[in-house]
Design a protein around this motif. Structure first.
Motif, PDB file in Angstrom:
ATOM      1  N   SER A  55     -22.699  25.925   6.553  1.00  0.00           N
ATOM      2  CA  SER A  55     -21.309  26.252   6.224  1.00  0.00           C
ATOM      3  C   SER A  55     -20.383  25.802   7.337  1.00  0.00           C
ATOM      4  O   SER A  55     -19.324  25.234   7.098  1.00  0.00           O
ATOM      5  N   HIS A  56     -20.794  26.010   8.570  1.00  0.00           N
ATOM      6  CA  HIS A  56     -19.928  25.645   9.687  1.00  0.00           C
ATOM      7  C   HIS A  56     -19.762  24.135   9.791  1.00  0.00           C
ATOM      8  O   HIS A  56     -18.655  23.616   9.883  1.00  0.00           O
TER       9      HIS A  56
ATOM     10  N   ARG B 199     -18.204  22.580   6.609  1.00  0.00           N
ATOM     11  CA  ARG B 199     -16.822  23.020   6.489  1.00  0.00           C
ATOM     12  C   ARG B 199     -15.930  22.290   7.493  1.00  0.00           C
ATOM     13  O   ARG B 199     -14.805  21.909   7.185  1.00  0.00           O
ATOM     14  N   SER B 200     -16.480  22.112   8.724  1.00  0.00           N
ATOM     15  CA  SER B 200     -15.628  21.500   9.736  1.00  0.00           C
ATOM     16  C   SER B 200     -15.270  20.067   9.332  1.00  0.00           C
ATOM     17  O   SER B 200     -14.140  19.622   9.532  1.00  0.00           O
TER      18      SER B 200
ATOM     19  N   ALA C  63     -12.839  20.265   6.376  1.00  0.00           N
ATOM     20  CA  ALA C  63     -11.531  20.709   6.881  1.00  0.00           C
ATOM     21  C   ALA C  63     -10.789  19.519   7.493  1.00  0.00           C
ATOM     22  O   ALA C  63      -9.582  19.353   7.289  1.00  0.00           O
TER      23      ALA C  63
ATOM     24  N   SER D 281     -13.888  26.383  11.893  1.00  0.00           N
ATOM     25  CA  SER D 281     -14.226  26.083  10.494  1.00  0.00           C
ATOM     26  C   SER D 281     -15.166  27.153   9.974  1.00  0.00           C
ATOM     27  O   SER D 281     -15.533  27.170   8.814  1.00  0.00           O
TER      28      SER D 281
ATOM     29  N   PRO E 145      -9.103  24.194   7.183  1.00  0.00           N
ATOM     30  CA  PRO E 145      -8.198  23.209   7.782  1.00  0.00           C
ATOM     31  C   PRO E 145      -6.797  23.765   8.057  1.00  0.00           C
ATOM     32  O   PRO E 145      -6.342  24.660   7.368  1.00  0.00           O
TER      33      PRO E 145
END
Lengths: 608, 141
Positions: A397-398, A401-402, A405, B98, B125
């Protein structure tokens, strides 16, 4: 002449065989036969010494009046002489002269001691009999063959609940027995007693006059005279209550035996010396012996000395302090088979409340125990995998997600950006982000592969050969860094490992050792291998930067954890090989000192 | 354009991801007027710079953008060390991550209570830097 006649007369008296005495009217002893004198212990008659009859028969009252009446009479009296009491019976008759005048009394005395004693004995026996009948409630009956007369005693009548005046016939007596078995049986026995001279003793049921059914014990015994039965004598006893009690006891016993035998437990009862006095089927089956082979045996006869000693100490504890042992887990080895038991021992008391042994119960929990162990193993594996899964999920997830994002952010910029040059920069960044995402996905895929392809077969690999192979592939990198390697691994050391994983493990540990070298000294890597309790141990030591394990210890094998400022540090290698090692059932540990060096120890599980 | 440009003397951006750093810098351009923006790849570097500034009496950053997951010294460790420096100036710290791990959020609430500075929690984000992130509470309205 007259005197001579008189002397003769008295002399005659003296010789009479029956004890006889002559008294004058006043009761004075004139003369007596020797036998009479002997009874009373008197000396021969002496004229000067006058013996009064009253002094001899002291207990008889009114004797002198009776003598005066001049009539015959008799009386019983006792005489105690030399501590011995004799029972006497004396007959008194008037003594007439020729003119029918009463001149005194003739006394004749019989010693009736033996008759009296017999009578007393008879009375005593009668007494005893009556007491016996009364106490034992046993009646008697008697049947005379010739007269066909049946006699019942009082108790017998009471048992039949008939009035005292009731006089039964033999047929009536038989009809008192319950029709069917009891009546048939008693008829047959009665007949056999007469025909075959057989005695009998049996428990049967009668129906009393009041219609009550009662158990009796009846006996019969023929009396034989000249080879012919003349009489049958027997007893009858009401045993109804005893019989019912006995039946109840038997029923209880039956219930208890069934219960104890059917329990899914091994049950035994021991006496104070720990000898088995009762065992149930379960115990017999477990020990593979018959009950009679176990009764009287102690644990010393059945188990190893040590086990028996422990058991005996427990027994003493239970019986001495009366504290039960409940549900203690025990392991028993018998005939090479290990059984887990849940055992209980409780003190066993007699009717007086005194401890007389113990009752033991053992529940075989081997299968439960096995299941429990399996379950524990499964839980351990599951919770470990769960933990791994959670941490993996967080990583995913990290990391994913990063990247996403970043995409969102950059696309947001791109949307509102007008400047072509700036737009180009953003697009370059997007490309970079995309590459990063691909790399991350690649890494994650590798980890998933390791954890899912548990079917990857382990092979026996030569450790030294594999190390040499990896070092060969790294040779340019090692040379550039002026690395010195000391490989102490023996020629024949074999490990069970998935080939690709072994290469990955060696590659990562060696390249890490070089990457995190000290700027002050050229890297020196020592590789050792040895057999250990946990399997083959491969240890790779360096003289590099080292790491502060107090600070980072729990993070060193974490994903994307780096601890030194290096461009090529991605924090993935150690995470990957830890996964690979654990997937093969092995483990990895680390020792390190800052600015001295680091040692990684890899244990290979030797099981396939 | 009626956006108020906030004058900020010094800003620290502590993040090992160059794209995020690029984004923050780009977003700052339109909301903050700052001559001194410092970039650090991990908490250790940022901490060392901060300690040096305190020692030398140089201006302390008014705003810090702080990533959580970083090598060597992560965001949490940096916060711990920074609190120990006992800096008296007003600092706004924006934690940027995140991570959607509830554990991180819980940790943040714990720090918020004992941290003498303004501590914001921002999930990636990020598309815009709010006046709040720069310490302007009512400036825009």
């Amino acid at each position: 002449m007259k005197a001579v006649e008189r002397v003769d007369q008295f002399y005659l008296l003296k010789q009479l065989p029956k004890a006889t005495a002559l008294l004058c009217k006043e009761g004075v002893l004139l003369d007596a036969s020797c036998s009479w004198l002997e009874i009373f212990g008197l000396p021969p008659i002496n004229k000067k010494q006058k013996t009064q009859i009253f002094s001899l028969l002291t207990e008889v009252e009114n004797l002198s009046e009776k003598l005066q009446e001049g009539k015959s009479f008799n009386l019983q009296h006792k005489l105690t002489r030399n501590n011995e009491t004799r029972h006497l019976k004396s007959y008194f008759a008037p003594w007439f002269d020729e003119k029918e005048n009463v001149i005194g009394t003739i006394v004749q005395t019989d010693d009736i001691t033996s008759e009296i004693e017999k009578e007393e004995e008879l009375n005593w026996l009668k007494n005893i009999l009556e007491t016996k009948v009364a106490v034992s409630k046993t009646g008697w009956w008697e049947y005379e063959i010739d007269t066909e007369k049946l006699t019942w005693c009082k108790e017998t009548k009471r048992i039949h609940q008939v009035p005292d005046c009731y006089e039964p016939t033999a047929i009536e007596a038989i009809e008192f027995f319950k029709p069917g078995y009891s009546q048939n049986k008693v008829s047959m026995l009665f007949h056999k007693a007469m025909a075959n001279h057989q005695s009998y003793d049996i428990k049967l049921t009668i129906v009393t006059l009041n219609g009550e059914e009662r158990w009796v014990r009846i006996t019969g015994k023929p009396f034989i005279k000249d080879g012919r039965v003349v009489k049958i004598f027997g007893t009858i006893k009401d045993i109804h209550n005893q019989e019912l009690a006995e039946q109840r006891v038997k029923e209880h016993q039956q219930l208890l035996t069934t219960l104890v035998d059917s329990l899914p437990l091994n049950v035994y009862v021991k006496d104070l010396e720990s000898r088995k006095i009762l065992v149930n089927k379960g115990e017999c089956t477990y020990l593979r012996k018959r009950p009679e082979e176990l009764i009287g045996k102690t644990d010393f006869d059945l188990y190893d000395r040590e086990v028996a000693q422990i058991s005996r100490e427990e027994d003493i504890q239970v019986m001495k302090h009366l504290t039960p042992i409940i549900g203690k887990e025990a392991v028993s080895n018998l005939n090479g088979k290990t059984t887990h038991f849940l055992t209980s021992k409780i003190p066993y008391f007699d009717l007086q409340g005194k401890v007389c042994g113990l009752i033991g119960m053992s529940l075989d929990i081997s299968s439960m125990k096995k299941k429990q162990e399996e379950l524990c193993g499964l839980i351990k594996i599951t919770s470990m995998q769960n933990q791994k899964l959670i941490s993996f999920a967080h990583i995913v997830s990290h990391n994913l997600r990063s990247h996403s994002a970043n995409f969102s952010m950059l696309l947001g910029f791109l949307n509102s950006e007008k400047d072509p040059q700036e737009r180009k920069r953003i697009i370059d960044m997007l490309t970079q982000a995309s590459d990063n995402l691909l790399e991350t996905l690649g890494n994650l895929n590798q980890v998933v592969d390791v954890n899912t392809k548990t079917s990857e077969t382990k092979k026996s690999l030569n450790l030294r050969k594999n190390i040499t192979g990896v070092l060969h592939n790294l040779s340019a990198f090692l040379e550039n860094n002026h690395t010195q390697i000391i490989n102490n691994v023996g020629e024949n050391m074999e490990v069970k490992c998935v080939p690709a994983y072994l290469d990955s493990i060696i590659l990562n540990l060696v390249s890490n050792a070089v990457k995190y070298k000290s700027p002050d000294r050229p890297p020196l890597i020592t590789i050792n291998a040895m057999k250990s309790k946990k399997g083959i141990l491969l240890s790779i030591s360096d003289n590099g930067l080292g790491i502060d394990l107090d600070k980072y210890g729990d993070k060193i094998f974490g994903m994307y954890k780096t601890f030194h400022n290096r461009e090529d540090a991605k924090g993935f290698g150690l995470y990957l090989i830890k996964n690979q090692i654990e997937a093969m059932g092995g483990s990895i540990t680390v020792q390190s000192e800052v600015d001295k060096g680091t040692t990684f120890n890899v244990y290979f599980n030797e099981e396939s | 354009m009626c956006i108020l440009m906030k004058k900020v003397s010094c800003i620290f951006i502590v993040d090992d991801d160059p794209i995020t750093v690029f984004g923050i810098k780009k977003m700052l351009k339109s909301v903050a007027d700052c001559e001194d923006i410092q970039i650090f790849q991990n908490g250790k570097e940022a901490y060392d710079a901060l300690a040096e500034r305190q020692n030398l009496g140089k201006p302390i950053p008014e705003v810090i953008f702080l990533d959580i997951n970083m090598p060597i010294m992560d965001g949490w460790d940096f916060l711990d060390e920074m609190i120990n420096l006992n800096i008296n100036e007003h600092v706004v710290i924006n934690m940027i991550t995140s991570s959607i791990d509830p554990l991180d959020y819980k940790k943040w609430s714990g720090f918020k209570d004992r941290c003498p500075y303004v501590l914001n929690f921002k999930n990636k984000p990020i598309f815009k830097i709010e006046p709040n992130d720069l310490g302007c509470i009512t400036a825009a309205s």
